[in-house]
Write an enzyme that holds these catalytic residues in place. Structure first.
Site, PDB file in Angstrom:
ATOM      1  N   ARG A   1      -6.749   5.836  -6.074  1.00 51.09           N
ATOM      2  CA  ARG A   1      -6.450   7.256  -6.299  1.00 51.09           C
ATOM      3  C   ARG A   1      -6.696   7.645  -7.756  1.00 51.09           C
ATOM      4  NH1 ARG A   1      -0.489   7.555  -3.910  1.00 51.09           N
ATOM      5  NH2 ARG A   1      -0.741   9.799  -4.282  1.00 51.09           N
TER       6      ARG A   1
ATOM      7  N   ILE B   1       0.875  -1.169   0.000  1.00 48.27           N
ATOM      8  CA  ILE B   1       0.000   0.000   0.000  1.00 48.27           C
ATOM      9  C   ILE B   1       0.916   1.224   0.000  1.00 48.27           C
ATOM     10  CG2 ILE B   1      -2.026  -1.059   1.063  1.00 48.27           C
ATOM     11  CD1 ILE B   1      -1.172  -0.063   3.750  1.00 48.27           C
ATOM     12  N   ASP B   2       0.424   2.328  -0.514  1.00 47.92           N
ATOM     13  CA  ASP B   2       1.261   3.508  -0.691  1.00 47.92           C
ATOM     14  C   ASP B   2       1.778   4.047   0.641  1.00 47.92           C
ATOM     15  OD1 ASP B   2       0.716   3.371  -3.401  1.00 47.92           O
ATOM     16  OD2 ASP B   2      -0.977   4.753  -3.275  1.00 47.92           O
ATOM     17  N   LYS B   3       2.865   4.779   0.566  1.00 50.80           N
ATOM     18  CA  LYS B   3       3.496   5.359   1.757  1.00 50.80           C
ATOM     19  C   LYS B   3       2.493   6.086   2.647  1.00 50.80           C
ATOM     20  CE  LYS B   3       6.575   9.130   3.075  1.00 50.80           C
ATOM     21  NZ  LYS B   3       7.337  10.292   2.580  1.00 50.80           N
TER      22      LYS B   3
END
Length: 303
Positions: free
Chosen positions: A236, A136-138
């Site tokens: 996103r 998962i993104d930062k």
């Protein structure tokens, strides 16, 4: 490590360097041009140049050079382990934490923390990404499954490939969504105008996101998103595509947004079949404090 790709009708006459940036999501165009220059990319067994235009039916093979070994050290970083047994760990990753070491992030990552807290991790993804099955993104918080051995890694990766893993997210998005449910079925690839971003593009990889509205606010909506596929930045990109970008998103959102440290996106629920027992396991965690405080702020504006 060798990989291959069969050229489709949608790929016809694309430059090979452009096509491979869409196929190999983790590689930049300049990296791929370097591989082509070094003669490690082949079309039907022959090395080609960056400007080569592919034809339907051709087989592209590339031999990715092994990265320079990095000294990945265990670090005593607090992490919330939601579940652990001999095969699997489920972690509640905080927003702001990078998953694994890479250029510019050699320490302070989830992998550094896992190496300190966990005795064994699977080695399928090498020394830089031990145990990491998905990402998962930062700046996205929430649940992540980690494999402690290769048997678990192979099983979880196969479940992801077969789309049987259940992943649900909560997100705060711009605008008021006037229908309660929706499905976004739109292919995702690298943005031709900005190689550092992803976008909905013709010929991209299949991507499907289901969403439902949880709560309406003035100018914003709280939604639950369920992933059917797991493309880079999928939620996103898809929410931006339907003109409801995530609040606080520095890459895909508007400049005028809520005051947040990154996108308001939380991986709240995770379900999968246990690799050894076959038992269905489900986990759920509350959003972090900043996410909840943002919801309270939006509530106060309603009064």
């Amino acid at each position: 490590m060798s990989e291959h790709y069969k050229v489709t009708e949608n790929d016809q006459s694309k430059r090979i360097d452009k096509l491979l940036t869409e196929v190999i999501e983790e590689a930049s165009r300049s990296q791929i041009q370097g591989w082509l220059k070094d003669g490690i990319v082949f079309v039907d067994g022959k090395a080609v140049k960056s400007n080569y235009k592919v034809q339907e039916g051709e087989s592209i093979t590339w031999h990715i050079p092994e990265p320079e070994p990095m000294d990945i050290l265990p670090e005593d970083i607090p992490i919330e382990i939601v579940y652990e047994d001999e095969d699997v760990i489920v972690v509640n990753k905080p927003s702001g934490m990078v998953i694994h070491p890479a250029a510019g992030h050699y320490s302070g990552t989830l992998v550094n923390a896992l190496l300190f807290h966990v005795k064994d991790l699977s080695g399928i993804n090498g020394v830089e990404r031990p145990g990491i099955v998905h990402r998962i993104d930062k700046d996205t918080s929430g649940l992540l499954m980690v494999a402690k051995n290769d048997l678990a890694h192979q099983s979880l990766a196969e479940q992801l490939s077969k789309k049987t893993v259940e992943r649900k997210y909560e997100a705060i998005v711009h605008g008021e969504i006037h229908h309660e449910y929706g499905t976004i079925d739109a292919p995702i690839g690298r943005d031709p105008k900005d190689r550092q971003r992803m976008a909905v593009v013709d010929g991209g990889r299949d991507a499907v996101t289901h969403f439902r509205v949880l709560r309406h606010f003035t100018d914003f909506t709280l939604v639950e998103c369920k992933l059917e596929t797991g493309r880079t930045h999928q939620i996103r990109v898809h929410m931006r595509y339907i003109e409801h970008p995530l609040a606080g998103d520095p890459k895909y959102g508007p400049r005028k947004t809520l005051d947040l440290d990154g996108q308001a996106l939380h991986a709240k629920s995770l379900g999968f079949e246990h690799p050894r027992t076959g038992e269905w396991k489900t986990f759920e965690v509350e959003p972090p404090a900043e996410f909840k405080e943002t919801l309270k702020y939006l509530e106060t504006r309603e009064v």
